[in-house]
Design a protein around this motif. Structure first.
Motif, PDB file in Angstrom:
ATOM      1  N   ALA A  16       0.985  -1.660   0.093  1.00  0.00           N
ATOM      2  CA  ALA A  16       0.105  -0.258  -0.226  1.00  0.00           C
ATOM      3  C   ALA A  16       0.843   1.364   0.236  1.00  0.00           C
ATOM      4  O   ALA A  16       2.186   1.309   0.102  1.00  0.00           O
ATOM      5  N   THR A  17       0.442   2.067  -0.380  1.00  0.00           N
ATOM      6  CA  THR A  17       0.990   3.579  -0.390  1.00  0.00           C
ATOM      7  C   THR A  17       0.114   4.582   1.252  1.00  0.00           C
ATOM      8  O   THR A  17      -0.701   4.214   0.786  1.00  0.00           O
ATOM      9  N   ILE A  18       0.896   5.048   1.400  1.00  0.00           N
ATOM     10  CA  ILE A  18       0.705   6.367   2.678  1.00  0.00           C
ATOM     11  C   ILE A  18       0.692   8.055   1.808  1.00  0.00           C
ATOM     12  O   ILE A  18       1.800   8.230   1.411  1.00  0.00           O
ATOM     13  N   GLY A  19      -0.291   8.149   1.797  1.00  0.00           N
ATOM     14  CA  GLY A  19      -0.384  10.139   1.455  1.00  0.00           C
ATOM     15  C   GLY A  19      -0.723  10.971   3.310  1.00  0.00           C
ATOM     16  O   GLY A  19      -1.157  10.148   4.024  1.00  0.00           O
ATOM     17  N   TYR A  20      -0.262  11.532   3.027  1.00  0.00           N
ATOM     18  CA  TYR A  20      -0.131  12.474   4.573  1.00  0.00           C
ATOM     19  C   TYR A  20      -0.891  13.912   4.262  1.00  0.00           C
ATOM     20  O   TYR A  20       0.023  15.019   3.480  1.00  0.00           O
ATOM     21  N   TRP A  21      -1.261  14.982   5.010  1.00  0.00           N
ATOM     22  CA  TRP A  21      -0.648  16.228   5.194  1.00  0.00           C
ATOM     23  C   TRP A  21      -1.551  16.789   6.603  1.00  0.00           C
ATOM     24  O   TRP A  21      -2.008  16.205   7.273  1.00  0.00           O
ATOM     25  N   VAL A  22      -0.798  17.795   7.189  1.00  0.00           N
ATOM     26  CA  VAL A  22      -0.711  18.297   8.552  1.00  0.00           C
ATOM     27  C   VAL A  22      -1.179  19.339   8.499  1.00  0.00           C
ATOM     28  O   VAL A  22      -0.474  20.521   7.843  1.00  0.00           O
ATOM     29  N   SER A  23      -1.778  20.467   9.469  1.00  0.00           N
ATOM     30  CA  SER A  23      -2.337  21.393   8.949  1.00  0.00           C
ATOM     31  C   SER A  23      -1.268  22.903   9.805  1.00  0.00           C
ATOM     32  O   SER A  23       0.026  21.704  10.582  1.00  0.00           O
ATOM     33  N   ARG A  24      -0.767  23.700   9.307  1.00  0.00           N
ATOM     34  CA  ARG A  24       0.545  24.201   8.959  1.00  0.00           C
ATOM     35  C   ARG A  24       0.633  24.710  10.783  1.00  0.00           C
ATOM     36  O   ARG A  24       1.577  25.142  11.008  1.00  0.00           O
ATOM     37  N   ASP A  25      -0.606  24.934  11.615  1.00  0.00           N
ATOM     38  CA  ASP A  25      -0.273  25.830  12.787  1.00  0.00           C
ATOM     39  C   ASP A  25       0.000  24.672  13.337  1.00  0.00           C
ATOM     40  O   ASP A  25       0.478  24.448  15.054  1.00  0.00           O
ATOM     41  N   TYR A  26      -0.282  22.585  13.183  1.00  0.00           N
ATOM     42  CA  TYR A  26       1.021  21.944  14.208  1.00  0.00           C
ATOM     43  C   TYR A  26       1.965  21.855  13.481  1.00  0.00           C
ATOM     44  O   TYR A  26       2.256  20.558  14.224  1.00  0.00           O
ATOM     45  N   ALA A  27       2.513  21.485  12.796  1.00  0.00           N
ATOM     46  CA  ALA A  27       3.371  21.557  12.090  1.00  0.00           C
ATOM     47  C   ALA A  27       5.334  22.022  13.342  1.00  0.00           C
ATOM     48  O   ALA A  27       4.893  22.439  13.637  1.00  0.00           O
ATOM     49  N   GLY A  28       6.085  20.897  12.613  1.00  0.00           N
ATOM     50  CA  GLY A  28       7.542  21.245  13.771  1.00  0.00           C
ATOM     51  C   GLY A  28       6.854  20.664  14.937  1.00  0.00           C
ATOM     52  O   GLY A  28       7.920  20.516  16.075  1.00  0.00           O
ATOM     53  N   ARG A  29       6.036  19.725  14.932  1.00  0.00           N
ATOM     54  CA  ARG A  29       5.712  19.198  16.378  1.00  0.00           C
ATOM     55  C   ARG A  29       5.897  16.999  16.558  1.00  0.00           C
ATOM     56  O   ARG A  29       5.111  16.145  17.319  1.00  0.00           O
ATOM     57  N   ASP A  30       6.801  16.658  15.221  1.00  0.00           N
ATOM     58  CA  ASP A  30       6.642  15.271  14.598  1.00  0.00           C
ATOM     59  C   ASP A  30       5.481  14.511  14.700  1.00  0.00           C
ATOM     60  O   ASP A  30       5.564  13.361  15.013  1.00  0.00           O
ATOM     61  N   ILE A  31       4.397  15.047  14.437  1.00  0.00           N
ATOM     62  CA  ILE A  31       2.780  14.399  14.401  1.00  0.00           C
ATOM     63  C   ILE A  31       2.825  13.926  12.928  1.00  0.00           C
ATOM     64  O   ILE A  31       2.028  12.607  13.425  1.00  0.00           O
ATOM     65  N   THR A  32       4.070  14.238  12.053  1.00  0.00           N
ATOM     66  CA  THR A  32       3.230  13.573  10.806  1.00  0.00           C
ATOM     67  C   THR A  32       4.356  12.187  10.960  1.00  0.00           C
ATOM     68  O   THR A  32       3.926  10.913  10.618  1.00  0.00           O
ATOM     69  N   PRO A  33       5.929  11.702  11.364  1.00  0.00           N
ATOM     70  CA  PRO A  33       6.346  10.636  11.402  1.00  0.00           C
ATOM     71  C   PRO A  33       6.113   9.744  12.275  1.00  0.00           C
ATOM     72  O   PRO A  33       6.344   8.483  12.598  1.00  0.00           O
ATOM     73  N   ILE A  34       5.517  10.650  13.726  1.00  0.00           N
ATOM     74  CA  ILE A  34       4.956   8.997  14.971  1.00  0.00           C
ATOM     75  C   ILE A  34       3.651   8.829  13.804  1.00  0.00           C
ATOM     76  O   ILE A  34       3.304   7.440  13.732  1.00  0.00           O
ATOM     77  N   SER A  35       2.639   9.486  13.383  1.00  0.00           N
ATOM     78  CA  SER A  35       1.541   8.975  12.712  1.00  0.00           C
ATOM     79  C   SER A  35       2.089   7.819  11.922  1.00  0.00           C
ATOM     80  O   SER A  35       1.232   6.811  11.440  1.00  0.00           O
TER      81      SER A  35
END
Length: 209
Positions: free
Chosen positions: A96-115
Motif C-alpha cells: 500500500a501507499t501512504i499519503g498525508y497532510w498536516v495543518s500549518r498550526d501543528y507543523a514542527g511537532r513530529d506529528i507526521t513522522p509519529i503518525s
C-alpha cells in the motif's frame, strides 16, 4: 478488521476518520490553502471538490471495500491533519501507499513522522501487508524529513508520476518492507535505531532535469 480504536504515542494519535470530522478538516483545508496547495493531488480532468463530507464518505467506502484506511492525525485530542493508506493490494504484491497532510498550526511537532510510523506498524502487524511506500515531490522538504527520520529506503525517481497542483509531477519513491522493521517502525525510531542514510537520494537523481 476493526481499526476504529485510537492509537497513541505521547501527545500524538491516529484514528479512523469519522463523518463528523468533516467540518474541522474542511476548516483546516480552507485556512491552509497556500500551505497545502503545492502538495495536493489534482485531476487532469478538472477541478477536484474540497467537500469533506463527500470525501469522507468515499474514503470510508474504500475502507469497507478493503482498498484503503483513512486516518485523522490528532495532537492532544484535536484533529491536526489526515493520513491515508491507499491502493491496498493483496495477494503476491501485498502493499500500500501512504499519503498525508498536516495543518500549518501543528507543523514542527513530529506529528507526521509519529503518525506515519504508527500507521505503517498497523499495516504490517494488523493488516499483514508486506510493503509500504511513500512518494514525495522533490521540492517538499518537510515531507522528505519524515522519511529521513523514519528510515524509509530510497528506491528511485518516478517521472511525471502523480498529478499535483495542476500538472504531472516527478516524485521520489521510498519504501519499507516488514523485514526491515521486525520490532516496528515506531520502536525503531524511539530507540534511535534508524539507519542514518537509508533515505539518502543520489546526486544523479537530485540533479536530473
Amino acid at each position: 478488521m476493526d481499526l476504529t480504536a485510537s492509537r497513541e504515542h505521547g501527545r500524538v494519535g491516529i484514528r479512523l476518520v469519522r463523518n463528523r470530522d468533516a467540518r474541522v478538516l474542511q476548516d483546516h483545508l480552507l485556512t491552509n490553502r497556500a500551505w497545502l496547495r503545492p502538495w495536493e493531488a489534482t485531476s487532469p480532468d478538472g477541478a477536484v471538490s474540497l467537500d469533506m463530507k463527500v470525501g469522507i464518505r468515499r474514503l470510508l467506502q474504500q475502507y469497507r471495500d478493503g482498498a484503503g484506511v483513512p486516518f485523522v492525525m490528532e495532537y492532544d485530542g484535536l484533529v491536526a491533519g489526515q493520513l491515508n493508506v491507499w491502493g491496498i493490494a493483496r495477494g503476491s504484491l501485498s502493499s500500500a501507499t501512504i499519503g498525508y497532510w498536516v495543518s500549518r498550526d501543528y507543523a514542527g511537532r513530529d506529528i507526521t513522522p509519529i503518525s506515519v510510523a504508527m500507521a505503517t506498524d498497523i499495516c504490517f502487524e494488523e493488516l499483514r501487508l508486506h510493503r509500504m511506500e511513500i512518494c514525495i515531490r522533490p521540492e517538499n522538504d518537510a515531507s522528505l524529513r519524515v522519511v529521513q527520520k523514519l528510515g524509509f529506503r530510497y528506491e528511485g525517481l518516478r517521472r511525471r508520476y502523480i498529478h499535483i497542483d495542476g500538472d504531472w509531477r516527478d516524485h521520489y519513491a521510498f519504501a519499507l518492507t516488514r523485514e526491515d522493521v521486525p520490532y516496528g517502525v515506531l520502536n525503531r525510531w524511539a530507540e534511535g535505531q534508524v539507519p542514518a542514510h537509508a533515505a539518502d537520494i543520489p546526486d544523479s537523481d537530485r540533479t536530473a532535469p
